[in-house]
Design a protein around this motif. Structure first.
Motif, PDB file in Angstrom:
ATOM      1  N   HIS A 177       0.843  -1.198   0.000  1.00  0.00           N
ATOM      2  CA  HIS A 177       0.000   0.000   0.000  1.00  0.00           C
ATOM      3  C   HIS A 177       0.875   1.244   0.000  1.00  0.00           C
ATOM      4  CE1 HIS A 177      -2.571   3.150   1.878  1.00  0.00           C
ATOM      5  NE2 HIS A 177      -3.491   2.615   1.053  1.00  0.00           N
ATOM      6  N   ALA A 178       1.911   1.231   0.829  1.00  0.00           N
ATOM      7  CA  ALA A 178       2.835   2.367   0.882  1.00  0.00           C
ATOM      8  C   ALA A 178       3.448   2.621  -0.487  1.00  0.00           C
ATOM      9  CB  ALA A 178       3.923   2.094   1.918  1.00  0.00           C
ATOM     10  N   ILE A 179       3.886   1.548  -1.134  1.00  0.00           N
ATOM     11  CA  ILE A 179       4.586   1.703  -2.416  1.00  0.00           C
ATOM     12  C   ILE A 179       3.631   2.168  -3.519  1.00  0.00           C
ATOM     13  CG2 ILE A 179       5.789   0.409  -4.229  1.00  0.00           C
ATOM     14  CD1 ILE A 179       6.970  -1.277  -1.881  1.00  0.00           C
ATOM     15  N   ASP A 180       2.437   1.593  -3.490  1.00  0.00           N
ATOM     16  CA  ASP A 180       1.498   1.879  -4.591  1.00  0.00           C
ATOM     17  C   ASP A 180       0.711   3.183  -4.396  1.00  0.00           C
ATOM     18  OD1 ASP A 180       2.313  -0.353  -5.817  1.00  0.00           O
ATOM     19  OD2 ASP A 180       0.588  -1.595  -5.205  1.00  0.00           O
ATOM     20  N   VAL A 181       0.446   3.549  -3.146  1.00  0.00           N
ATOM     21  CA  VAL A 181      -0.407   4.721  -2.916  1.00  0.00           C
ATOM     22  C   VAL A 181       0.408   5.941  -2.461  1.00  0.00           C
ATOM     23  CG1 VAL A 181      -2.389   5.633  -1.642  1.00  0.00           C
ATOM     24  CG2 VAL A 181      -2.329   3.206  -2.330  1.00  0.00           C
ATOM     25  N   ALA A 182       1.225   5.730  -1.417  1.00  0.00           N
ATOM     26  CA  ALA A 182       1.933   6.881  -0.849  1.00  0.00           C
ATOM     27  C   ALA A 182       3.018   7.404  -1.794  1.00  0.00           C
ATOM     28  CB  ALA A 182       2.529   6.508   0.498  1.00  0.00           C
ATOM     29  N   LEU A 183       3.785   6.502  -2.394  1.00  0.00           N
ATOM     30  CA  LEU A 183       4.904   6.942  -3.234  1.00  0.00           C
ATOM     31  C   LEU A 183       4.461   7.751  -4.453  1.00  0.00           C
ATOM     32  CD1 LEU A 183       7.704   4.199  -3.182  1.00  0.00           C
ATOM     33  CD2 LEU A 183       7.450   6.289  -1.852  1.00  0.00           C
ATOM     34  N   PRO A 184       3.524   7.217  -5.276  1.00  0.00           N
ATOM     35  CA  PRO A 184       3.139   8.004  -6.459  1.00  0.00           C
ATOM     36  C   PRO A 184       2.554   9.367  -6.082  1.00  0.00           C
ATOM     37  CG  PRO A 184       2.315   5.764  -6.619  1.00  0.00           C
ATOM     38  CD  PRO A 184       2.835   5.924  -5.223  1.00  0.00           C
ATOM     39  N   ALA A 185       1.891   9.429  -4.912  1.00  0.00           N
ATOM     40  CA  ALA A 185       1.280  10.691  -4.510  1.00  0.00           C
ATOM     41  C   ALA A 185       2.272  11.605  -3.794  1.00  0.00           C
ATOM     42  CB  ALA A 185       0.084  10.406  -3.584  1.00  0.00           C
ATOM     43  N   ALA A 186       3.547  11.139  -3.669  1.00  0.00           N
ATOM     44  CA  ALA A 186       4.570  11.901  -2.952  1.00  0.00           C
ATOM     45  C   ALA A 186       4.096  12.287  -1.550  1.00  0.00           C
ATOM     46  CB  ALA A 186       4.998  13.149  -3.737  1.00  0.00           C
ATOM     47  N   ASP A 187       3.397  11.319  -0.890  1.00  0.00           N
ATOM     48  CA  ASP A 187       2.783  11.571   0.420  1.00  0.00           C
ATOM     49  C   ASP A 187       3.711  11.052   1.523  1.00  0.00           C
ATOM     50  OD1 ASP A 187       1.234  11.668   2.675  1.00  0.00           O
ATOM     51  OD2 ASP A 187      -0.327  10.295   1.927  1.00  0.00           O
ATOM     52  N   ARG A 188       4.582  11.910   2.019  1.00  0.00           N
ATOM     53  CA  ARG A 188       5.541  11.505   3.050  1.00  0.00           C
ATOM     54  C   ARG A 188       4.839  10.969   4.289  1.00  0.00           C
ATOM     55  NH1 ARG A 188      10.953  13.919   2.708  1.00  0.00           N
ATOM     56  NH2 ARG A 188      11.280  13.518   4.920  1.00  0.00           N
ATOM     57  N   ALA A 189       3.813  11.715   4.726  1.00  0.00           N
ATOM     58  CA  ALA A 189       3.085  11.311   5.934  1.00  0.00           C
ATOM     59  C   ALA A 189       2.448   9.938   5.747  1.00  0.00           C
ATOM     60  CB  ALA A 189       2.020  12.344   6.271  1.00  0.00           C
ATOM     61  N   GLY A 190       1.853   9.733   4.575  1.00  0.00           N
ATOM     62  CA  GLY A 190       1.225   8.439   4.283  1.00  0.00           C
ATOM     63  C   GLY A 190       2.249   7.312   4.316  1.00  0.00           C
ATOM     64  N   LEU A 191       3.436   7.583   3.751  1.00  0.00           N
ATOM     65  CA  LEU A 191       4.510   6.574   3.724  1.00  0.00           C
ATOM     66  C   LEU A 191       4.899   6.179   5.145  1.00  0.00           C
ATOM     67  CD1 LEU A 191       6.784   5.023   2.157  1.00  0.00           C
ATOM     68  CD2 LEU A 191       8.205   7.040   2.527  1.00  0.00           C
ATOM     69  N   LEU A 192       5.112   7.224   5.989  1.00  0.00           N
ATOM     70  CA  LEU A 192       5.532   6.939   7.354  1.00  0.00           C
ATOM     71  C   LEU A 192       4.429   6.230   8.135  1.00  0.00           C
ATOM     72  CD1 LEU A 192       7.499  10.212   8.195  1.00  0.00           C
ATOM     73  CD2 LEU A 192       8.393   7.937   7.629  1.00  0.00           C
ATOM     74  N   ARG A 193       3.185   6.607   7.866  1.00  0.00           N
ATOM     75  CA  ARG A 193       2.068   5.955   8.538  1.00  0.00           C
ATOM     76  C   ARG A 193       2.027   4.469   8.173  1.00  0.00           C
ATOM     77  NH1 ARG A 193      -1.905   9.379   6.975  1.00  0.00           N
ATOM     78  NH2 ARG A 193      -2.398   7.984   5.246  1.00  0.00           N
ATOM     79  N   ASP A 194       2.142   4.203   6.898  1.00  0.00           N
ATOM     80  CA  ASP A 194       2.135   2.796   6.446  1.00  0.00           C
ATOM     81  C   ASP A 194       3.302   2.015   7.034  1.00  0.00           C
ATOM     82  OD1 ASP A 194      -0.170   3.022   5.080  1.00  0.00           O
ATOM     83  OD2 ASP A 194       0.766   3.311   3.102  1.00  0.00           O
ATOM     84  N   ALA A 195       4.483   2.661   7.022  1.00  0.00           N
ATOM     85  CA  ALA A 195       5.669   1.977   7.557  1.00  0.00           C
ATOM     86  C   ALA A 195       5.465   1.671   9.041  1.00  0.00           C
ATOM     87  CB  ALA A 195       6.916   2.826   7.354  1.00  0.00           C
ATOM     88  N   GLY A 196       4.877   2.654   9.747  1.00  0.00           N
ATOM     89  CA  GLY A 196       4.587   2.433  11.159  1.00  0.00           C
ATOM     90  C   GLY A 196       3.652   1.255  11.349  1.00  0.00           C
ATOM     91  N   LEU A 197       2.673   1.175  10.459  1.00  0.00           N
ATOM     92  CA  LEU A 197       1.712   0.072  10.530  1.00  0.00           C
ATOM     93  C   LEU A 197       2.409  -1.278  10.297  1.00  0.00           C
ATOM     94  CD1 LEU A 197      -1.273   0.055  11.102  1.00  0.00           C
ATOM     95  CD2 LEU A 197      -1.707  -0.012   8.628  1.00  0.00           C
TER      96      LEU A 197
END
Lengths: 560, 570
Positions: A42-62
């Protein structure tokens, strides 16, 4: 007939809650292991293309949380399962011990106590390994593999295809391994056992062979076995190697296929890199249980053999058992009689041959005779350690096998030549009844505290002999059976032992097997046993007067 | 630690010196498989990255990857195979040394060892676990370090800022493992000790089963056994909890690296420093590292165990050798002890013993337990050195003769060792004698009587420790074995105790008729045998108390008459 392994399953009934908890934990961990890669994707497919740093960190935390939970749950579950297995196996050991304790002396005479250690310890250990590594691990492994296939299949049937395809190949490969490898394992175990035997016997005979001047031959003999074992060992160790590397090659091909299909699908825009991450990590996870299976095969074989031996032992009942309706025994009134009693271990070599004996209540019988004349067997029959092959042993006219066995043993005291103690306290060695033990010790003039820890190394032979007297005395038996020690007692205790013995015998019906003539001199009746038959019987004076074998022995011993 | 390394290195050098080719192959091929194992995930990046117009066509890339993946597995068969073969070669080499040391050891030095201890060292310390360490253990760790270096190199070259985060867990994990190691070893030892206490309870109880059953000791021994199993269970669980934590720490520690990769790799990708292809490759490299790290950890934890085992092996190998068995025979003649004395631990076991066994004569030695009979037998058969005095055989003094005299003085113990082999092998012990001599040995020893009852006659295999033979049969085999060496003097140490009277009589007659020149020295507890011999020697506390013919002694020596009377009773 149920299989020996399934017969052991009820052992876990007592530990069902722990077992259920463990298995549920394993299932939950499976779920978390399936979930982890999905979140990462999810992090790779959603957060990365959207350049969403917060989303990436949230997913990684999860992902980290899922991983941590997986760790905790897996750890807890595995420990729970191990504890359940350990407890169940300890229960089994206790059951085996109780069972063995109830088995006849004839069983224990045949089976060395060393091999019982094998049954009770090595075999239960093999079963423990089976439960922990195979039986309890299998459901979670299957669940993980199944869930991963489903998830992947739903997300992208095309990328899942190589993973689906490699599974039957794995299964076939495993079947091939199961077909080819086991004979090598069997051969190896056999040759290795043989080598261990040869090495042990060579060490044992080293000095004997030297005395015969055969050292060089002994060395060469072991060398031959070592080379033989080396060959079988190598062949058996090569088996998992081809299996493991073959499976690795299949996995590599499947990985390449996943990557290629993934690349094409991504190019088309119908798949994502995240999906590839999922597929690759699932592929790794599916592989792990497969690798374990090659070891599990050996575990299973070993455990099956162990289960057979353990259940065989449990099925073996005592040949000498309590009668269903024992005749009540109010105590010895009249006499113990041997009526036409015969016994043999091997057909055709009689040990006792039609023996007739009458031991009136309150009298003393002394038995003498050369080695192998049947003296010890006579005692075994009297205590019902064995039953006669012909005739009967009776108390006041009631055959021993109609009396309660517990009652018989309670009223009959036994003192053996074997003065080895049970490591523990004085009280442990006297049967655990503190009052009776104290008064027995006092009567024999032994002032040791009951809590004193004793073993064979710290007490002299004479002191141990005294303890065996106290042990018999503590039960206040009506009938006393005594196998006199052959070897000399230190002069310091000799006097005390003789005195204690006299006190022990007083007022009881006594049967004593003697190795010194002065022990039997005061007996009411002395029987000379030779070759399983009673050669002569009577009081000391009468036997001396008759000039038979006894008289001859007396003459020799008194030549001094 | 340094000492451990020293012991292991010494053995490594000694054991690998004869096999330089294998050593070179294992060292070099590991470089190859390590390179391939790192290259495989490394190639993954190009599949994704080539989508945006890479220079390598994707089909060719697929072929490359398949070739590397499959090639790596195929090559690994030969690497692992070589290690497996050398594990066994090493086990064989160590064991040959240990067995050789025991067989050739000086009997006086060997007597200080318990057989069980020697067997345990031979089976376990000189066993597969130790050999595995000396080959697989060390060279797997070698391969693991190559993979680790290769994988990190690949990561650093690819994205220097990311690599440290991914590598971070390794030192932490190794530290954690080192911290737990000591406790883990202690718990394992406690667990083993607890289970050997259970074994002790079992043997004590069941070897005294008569007393236990007859004296109502059942509840007591049951409670003791329950106590022992409870201890064993708790100790095992404690050991397993720690073992499980260490294993899972490694497994999950590396998964934690995956999270680090997700965070820092993701951030790098956001900033355009990392392509998604490289992200995949990083993940693959990380997975490749898990097992090698485990192996490295294993090497550290197994080193002390291996060193302990090797030291125990060293102690056996260091046994002083006996005089070399040249296989040379000495001339026959009379056996004479002159002023023989044996001292051990300040005690005089034999003192000034004179004794003479002329060809064809039979001399019996009798005495109470501890009078020195078995010491005498040991000296005569070369298993013990005399402290003073001489043993002479014909012209030769025993101290200067080869061990065992090539069977010229042949001992027959009361409980002879029977090898798990054929009856023929047990009699011949590899000696090359003609069939006629063998037949005579079989006939005189009365073993001939048993042949019709044995399934394959002399070729019958007997079980472990001769389990399928009766006591009498074992003694007959032992007598035949001694006779097959064509001895001048036969030393029977209560060796006819299990023969029945008729068989024993037949043996003495046959010996007299067929081998009239053979002298016999015997220890016996059989009254009937004493009446047969030419001379009886009574030992008391290591000294000769009386000697003469049996009938004479009965009349003149009260101590002998008493002893004789007691023998009749036993």
């Amino acid at each position: 007939m149920r299989s020996p392994l399934s017969r052991l399953a009820p052992l876990f009934r007592k530990h069902a809650r722990l077992l259920g908890l463990g298995l549920a934990g394993m299932a939950a961990a499976s779920g978390l292991q399936v979930l982890g890669p999905l979140v990462a994707a999810h992090a790779i497919d959603v957060a990365l293309p959207a350049a969403d740093r917060a989303g990436l960190l949230r997913d990684a935390g999860l992902v980290a949380v899922v991983l941590f939970l997986d760790f905790l749950v897996s750890f807890g579950a595995r420990i729970a399962l191990q504890i359940a297995a350990q407890r169940a196996m300890a229960d089994l050991q206790e059951r085996l011990f109780d069972h063995l304790l109830g088995l006849d002396v004839s069983f224990h005479d045949e089976v060395a106590s060393g091999s019982l250690v094998g049954r009770v310890q090595s075999d239960t250990e093999a079963l423990n390994v089976l439960f922990v590594e195979v039986v309890f691990a299998l459901p979670a492994d299957l669940l993980t593999v199944g869930a991963m296939m489903v998830v992947l299949g739903l997300r992208s049937p095309q990328i899942a295809l190589p993973v689906f395809a490699v599974l039957p190949v794995y299964v076939l490969w495993f079947l091939l391994f199961r077909r080819i490898a086991p004979p090598y394992f069997v051969a190896q175990r056999k040759v290795v056992a043989r080598l261990a035997g040869t090495m042990a016997e060579t060490v044992r005979v080293a000095s004997a062979l030297r005395a015969l001047g055969r050292q060089r031959w002994a060395r060469e003999r072991v060398a031959t076995r070592i080379v033989e074992a080396r060959r079988a060992d190598v062949l058996s160790h090569l088996q998992p190697i081809w299996y493991f590397n073959g499976a690795t090659a299949f996995r590599a091909l499947a990985t390449v296929a996943v990557l290629m299909i993934g690349a094409w699908r991504i190019d088309e825009g119908t798949a994502s890199v995240g999906l590839l991450v999922i597929a690759l990590s699932y592929l790794r996870q599916i592989f792990a249980p497969l690798m374990r299976m090659s070891n599990q095969l050996t575990t299973l074989e070993r455990a099956r053999a162990a289960a057979v031996r353990v259940t065989e032992l449990l099925d073996r009942g005592p040949r000498i058992a309590e009668p269903e309706a024992p005749v009540p025994w109010p105590g010895l009134r009249d006499a113990i009689t041997f009526e036409d009693v015969s016994f043999h271990y091997l057909e055709g070599t009689p040990v006792l041959d039609r023996v007739d004996l009458r031991i009136p209540a309150g009298s003393r019988l002394g038995i003498v005779g050369p080695t192998g004349s049947g003296k010890s067997t006579l005692l075994d029959l009297l205590l019902r350690f064995r039953d006669p092959v012909g005739g009967r042993v009776a108390i006041d006219g009631v055959a021993l096998d109609e009396l309660s066995l517990a009652e018989l043993r309670r009223r009959t005291g036994l003192v053996l030549q074997d003065v080895r103690l049970l490591p523990g306290t004085v009280l442990d060695n006297l049967g655990g009844d503190a009052v009776a033990a104290r008064s027995a010790l006092d009567e024999l003039g032994i002032d040791w505290p009951l809590e004193r820890v004793v073993d064979d190394a710290t007490l002299s032979r004479g002191e141990r002999q005294l303890l065996t007297f106290a042990r018999a005395l503590a039960r206040d038996p009506e009938v006393l059976v005594l196998d006199e020690a052959t070897s000399a007692i230190d002069p310091a205790t000799e006097h005390r032992v003789t005195e204690a013995l006299e006190r022990l015998l007083r007022g009881r019906t006594v049967i004593v097997v003697a190795h010194r003539l002065h022990t039997v001199r005061g007996c009411d009746q002395i029987c000379v046993l030779r070759g399983g038959r009673i050669e002569e019987c009577g009081p000391h004076e009468a036997l001396v007067a008759s000039g038979g074998l006894y008289a001859e022995m007396v003459r020799l011993q008194e030549a001094a | 630690m340094i000492d451990d390394l020293r012991v292991v290195t010494r053995w490594m050098v000694a054991l690998w010196r004869p096999s330089p080719g294998w050593l070179a192959w294992i060292l070099l091929s590991s470089v190859g498989t390590a390179a391939l194992q790192v290259a495989f995930p490394w190639l993954w990046q190009y599949t994704i990255d080539s989508l945006e117009g890479g220079e390598v066509p994707i089909e060719r890339l697929a072929l490359w990857m398949a070739a590397v993946g499959v090639g790596s597995a195929v090559l690994y068969v030969f690497v692992q195979g070589a290690r497996a073969i050398m594990n066994q070669v090493i086990v064989a080499r160590v064991r040959q040394q240990v067995v050789g040391a025991v067989v050739d050891a000086d009997p006086d030095a060997l007597r200080a060892w318990r057989v069980g201890d020697l067997v345990a060292r031979l089976n376990d310390d000189a066993g597969e676990r130790t050999a595995w360490f000396l080959c697989s253990g060390i060279f797997r760790a070698w391969e693991a370090s190559l993979i680790a270096v290769g994988a990190w190199l690949a990561m650093f070259l690819s994205e220097p800022s990311l690599a440290p985060w991914v590598v971070l867990p390794l030192p932490l994990l190794l530290l954690a493992q080192a911290a737990m190691q000591r406790t883990a070893v202690a718990r394992q030892r406690a667990s083993r000790e607890a289970s050997s206490r259970v074994a002790d309870e079992l043997t004590t109880t069941f070897s005294r089963i008569r007393v236990v059953q007859a004296s109502g000791l059942g509840p007591g021994v049951t409670a003791a056994f329950r106590g022992a199993t409870a201890d064993q269970r708790e100790a095992a669980i404690r050991a397993q909890v720690l073992e499980q934590s260490m294993g899972m720490l490694f497994q999950y520690g590396w998964k934690l690296s995956g999270v680090g990769l997700l965070v820092f790799g993701g951030l790098a990708a956001l900033e355009g420093r990392l392509t998604l292809g490289r992200y995949l490759a990083f993940e693959g490299l990380l997975a490749t590292l898990v097992w090698p790290m485990f192996d490295l950890g294993g090497l550290v934890s197994r080193l002390p165990q291996a060193a302990v085992s090797l030291r125990r092996v060293d102690e056996v190998v260091a046994l002083p050798p006996d005089r070399v068995d040249t296989g040379e025979r000495v001339e026959a003649g009379e056996l004479a002890l002159e002023g023989l004395g044996v001292e051990a631990e300040g005690q005089r076991l034999l003192d000034d013993v004179d004794l003479r066994v002329r060809p064809g004569r039979k001399v019996a030695v009798v005495g109470e337990v501890g009078a020195g009979k078995s010491v005498l037998v040991d000296v005569v058969t070369g298993l013990r050195r005399a402290t003073d005095g001489d043993v002479r055989l014909g012209e030769h003094a025993l101290a200067r003769l080869p061990a065992g005299l090539g069977g010229v003085v042949a001992p027959v113990p009361q409980d002879p060792v029977i090898l798990a082999d054929t009856v023929r092998t047990n009699v011949l012990l590899g000696r090359d004698i003609d069939e006629e001599a063998l037949a005579r040995a079989v006939r005189v020893s009365q073993l001939e009587r048993d042949l019709p009852r044995l399934a394959d006659g002399l070729e019958t295999r007997v079980g472990e420790r001769g389990a399928t033979l009766s006591g009498g049969q074992r003694q007959r085999v032992a007598i035949a074995r001694a006779l097959a060496g064509e001895p001048s003097v036969l030393v029977l140490d209560d060796a006819t105790s299990a023969l029945d009277a008729e068989v024993e009589a037949a043996f003495w007659e046959a010996l007299h008729a067929e081998l009239p020149h053979v002298g016999v020295l015997l220890v016996t507890h059989r009254p009937a045998t004493l009446a047969r011999v030419d001379e009886v020697v009574l030992l008391e506390r290591g000294r000769v108390a009386a000697r003469g013919r049996h009938e004479e002694l009965l009349g003149t020596c009260p101590a002998y008459a008493r002893l004789y009377g007691r023998l009749q009773l036993e």
